[in-house]
Design an enzyme around this catalytic site. Structure first.
Site, short mmCIF file in Angstrom:
data_model
loop_
_atom_site.label_atom_id
_atom_site.label_comp_id
_atom_site.label_asym_id
_atom_site.label_seq_id
_atom_site.Cartn_x
_atom_site.Cartn_y
_atom_site.Cartn_z
N ARG A 1 0.85 -1.19 0.00
CA ARG A 1 0.00 0.00 0.00
C ARG A 1 0.89 1.24 0.00
O ARG A 1 1.69 1.42 0.91
CB ARG A 1 -0.91 0.01 1.24
CG ARG A 1 -1.69 1.30 1.39
CD ARG A 1 -2.59 1.33 2.62
NE ARG A 1 -3.25 2.62 2.68
CZ ARG A 1 -3.18 3.48 3.71
NH1 ARG A 1 -2.52 3.16 4.81
NH2 ARG A 1 -3.80 4.63 3.66
N HIS B 1 -2.94 10.94 0.73
CA HIS B 1 -2.37 10.74 2.06
C HIS B 1 -1.71 12.07 2.46
O HIS B 1 -0.50 12.14 2.67
CB HIS B 1 -1.38 9.57 2.06
CG HIS B 1 -1.11 8.97 3.41
ND1 HIS B 1 -1.23 7.63 3.68
CD2 HIS B 1 -0.71 9.54 4.57
CE1 HIS B 1 -0.91 7.39 4.95
NE2 HIS B 1 -0.60 8.53 5.51
N GLU C 1 -7.40 8.62 6.36
CA GLU C 1 -7.68 9.31 7.62
C GLU C 1 -8.17 10.75 7.44
O GLU C 1 -7.47 11.70 7.85
CB GLU C 1 -6.43 9.29 8.51
CG GLU C 1 -5.91 7.90 8.80
CD GLU C 1 -4.81 7.89 9.87
OE1 GLU C 1 -4.36 8.97 10.29
OE2 GLU C 1 -4.42 6.78 10.28
N ASN D 1 -7.20 1.96 10.06
CA ASN D 1 -5.90 2.22 10.67
C ASN D 1 -6.10 2.19 12.17
O ASN D 1 -6.84 3.01 12.71
CB ASN D 1 -5.36 3.59 10.26
CG ASN D 1 -4.93 3.63 8.80
OD1 ASN D 1 -5.00 2.61 8.10
ND2 ASN D 1 -4.50 4.78 8.35
N TYR E 1 -4.12 1.94 15.95
CA TYR E 1 -2.86 1.98 16.71
C TYR E 1 -3.04 1.76 18.20
O TYR E 1 -2.24 1.11 18.84
CB TYR E 1 -2.15 3.33 16.48
CG TYR E 1 -1.57 3.42 15.10
CD1 TYR E 1 -0.33 2.86 14.81
CD2 TYR E 1 -2.29 4.00 14.05
CE1 TYR E 1 0.20 2.91 13.53
CE2 TYR E 1 -1.77 4.05 12.76
CZ TYR E 1 -0.52 3.50 12.51
OH TYR E 1 -0.01 3.52 11.25
N GLU F 1 -3.38 0.02 8.20
CA GLU F 1 -2.20 0.41 8.99
C GLU F 1 -2.32 -0.15 10.39
O GLU F 1 -3.39 -0.10 11.00
CB GLU F 1 -2.07 1.94 9.12
CG GLU F 1 -1.60 2.65 7.88
CD GLU F 1 -1.50 4.16 8.07
OE1 GLU F 1 -1.27 4.62 9.21
OE2 GLU F 1 -1.66 4.86 7.07
C1 FCB Z 1 -1.23 7.41 10.72
C2 FCB Z 1 -0.82 7.91 9.36
C3 FCB Z 1 0.53 7.42 8.90
C4 FCB Z 1 1.52 7.36 10.03
C5 FCB Z 1 0.96 6.63 11.22
C6 FCB Z 1 1.89 6.48 12.36
O1 FCB Z 1 -2.11 8.32 11.30
O2 FCB Z 1 -1.77 7.55 8.40
O3 FCB Z 1 0.95 8.24 7.84
O4 FCB Z 1 1.93 8.64 10.34
O5 FCB Z 1 -0.20 7.28 11.65
#
Ligand code: FCB
Length: 446
Positions: free
Chosen positions: A79, A123, A168, A294, A296, A354
């Site tokens: 990607r 992006h 995002e 995405n 985290y 992500e």
């Molecule tokens: C996300 C972004 C990516 C990167 C990660 C850590 O929000 O999409 O570009 O910065 O965080």
């Protein structure tokens, strides 16, 4: 009972992700126009240590080597994002063939070695020329985005089948136009809300354009989704969690799921919503083939309305390891989130576009990079994905963030997310233990 050792489905896609501004460099070569991130990072005080993406990982010149790396890792998919200002340096109008050529060669080579390209159209690197006309808060940007989508999908749609319109949009709108931490660095809530609508409309309007230009297209949008957990059982903290969920998650999930903007948030913002024109919501809710997620971390929501001393004592605290981003490692929330997306929103297909973590990696005396925390991060999050699949969530692929250490926006080069280490002075790439672990994991499952 779900079995965490169960293998992934055979057709599950294993990939890694990057983004144009974070890795390409060559910011002023071959006719590329200026982007808002060039302008922002070149403005003193905006990024840590004044870091810019001028050179980044020099991927614009080293892409052949980077594809070899990917091939070596056994990746099935890659990607990446396309830099709008490479294709249309002024945002609209004249086309820069050299820019198209770069991505065209990249895609040919990926296909040649058997790696499926997943392209993100946006992006975060908006052409500065469009920002000069008002940027995302201005409605003209929607037509510009559709024009760009049309140009690039005509050029590459014969070879790229998988397209992600936006990465995002919450970050583009709220971090860029309200919090000022990202380009263009504005601090207006009004602008952020306008931007969010124009981003969503750009998405909705470009989906049919992609389908028109790409035979057998697989089209989606990527959202950053962060589960919000009340810090205590108090009503105030529960309300805080609901508000934060509306702010980051539902404001985007709901409109694309035919629910319109969440009413509680519209009420809370208390804005004149006349910028939502007739027919906009219909365009935004165009069916998509997949949702890109995405993920985290989770967040613990504490009411700021009721003062701490009058609220109930906090009962929920961070318990997972804390990464370099100050984010809690909490894989269980990914499982919960995926369940919600399936059973509350009913998305037909989901990719983790992500997932990853930053840790302070170093090359040791033997020239190796040991990153056990990242291995554990990826492993436990994959377990959550696997468990979700077993309860019927249609997750079809996983893209680790990131293939390479890269320019982490306002944090410059201080946060390393790669499974491959990059020495920014020499541009040497070194596989971290996590890359080798991932290579193995892929092999076990394909
Ligand atoms: C996300 C972004 C990516 C990167 C990660 C850590 O929000 O999409 O570009 O910065 O965080």
């Amino acid at each position: 009972m779900t079995d965490i050792n169960k293998k992934f489905p055979k057709d599950f896609i294993w990939g890694a992700a990057t983004a144009s501004y974070q890795i390409e460099g060559a910011y002023n070569e071959d006719g590329r126009g200026e982007s808002i991130w060039d302008r922002f990072s070149h403005t003193p005080g905006k990024t840590l240590d004044g870091d810019t993406g001028d050179v980044a990982c020099n991927h614009y010149h080293l892409w052949r080597d980077d594809i070899k790396l990917m091939k070596g890792l056994g990746l099935q998919a890659y990607r990446f994002s396309i830099a709008w200002p490479r294709i249309l340096p002024s945002g609209t109008g004249s086309i820069n063939e050299a820019g198209i050529d770069f991505y065209s060669k990249l895609v040919d080579e990926l296909l040649e070695v058997g790696i499926k390209p997943y392209a993100t159209l946006y992006h975060w690197d908006l052409p500065q020329a469009l920002q000069d006309k008002g940027g995302w808060p201005a409605r003209m940007v929607v037509d510009a985005f559709v024009e760009y989508t049309d140009v690039i999908t005509r050029a590459l749609g014969d070879r790229i089948k998988d397209w992600i319109t936006l990465n995002e949009p919450w970050v583009s709108a709220f971090v860029g136009y309200q919090d000022g931490r990202h380009a263009p660095g504005h601090t207006s809530q009004d602008e952020a809300i306008l931007a969010s609508h124009h981003l969503l409309l750009s998405h909705g309007r470009s989906v049919p354009v992609i389908r028109n230009n790409v035979k057998d297209a697989n089209v989606g949008i990527t959202l950053n989704l962060t589960p919000k957990v009340p810090a205590s059982p108090s009503i105030a903290d529960k309300k805080a969690a609901i508000w934060e969920d509306g702010y980051v998650n539902r404001w985007f999930l709901d409109p694309i799921s035919s629910r319109g903007y969440p009413e509680d948030m519209v009420k809370s913002y208390n804005k004149d919503m006349s910028f939502v024109q007739q027919g906009d919501m219909d365009e935004i809710e165009v069916p998509i083939d997949f949702l890109g997620v995405n993920y985290y971390t989770r967040n613990i929501a504490r009411s700021q309305v009721v003062p701490e001393k009058e609220n109930l004592p906090q009962t929920v605290f961070r318990e997972g390891e804390i990464t370099e981003m100050d984010w809690e490692v909490y894989p269980q929330s990914l499982y919960d989130l995926l369940g919600r997306l399936r059973f509350e929103y009913n998305f037909p297909s989901i990719y983790i576009t992500e997932n990853g973590a930053a840790f302070p990696d170093e090359v040791n005396g033997d020239g190796e990079v040991h990153d056990p925390s990242r291995v554990s991060y990826i492993q436990t999050h994959l377990e959550s994905v696997n468990k979700a699949i077993q309860i019927g969530v249609p997750v079809h692929g996983y893209f680790v963030w990131s293939l390479l250490d890269n320019f982490e926006w306002g944090f410059g080069y201080s946060k390393r997310f790669g499974i491959v280490h990059v020495d920014y002075k020499t541009q040497k790439r070194t596989l971290k233990s996590s890359a080798k672990w991932y290579q193995n994991k892929i092999q076990e499952n394909v």
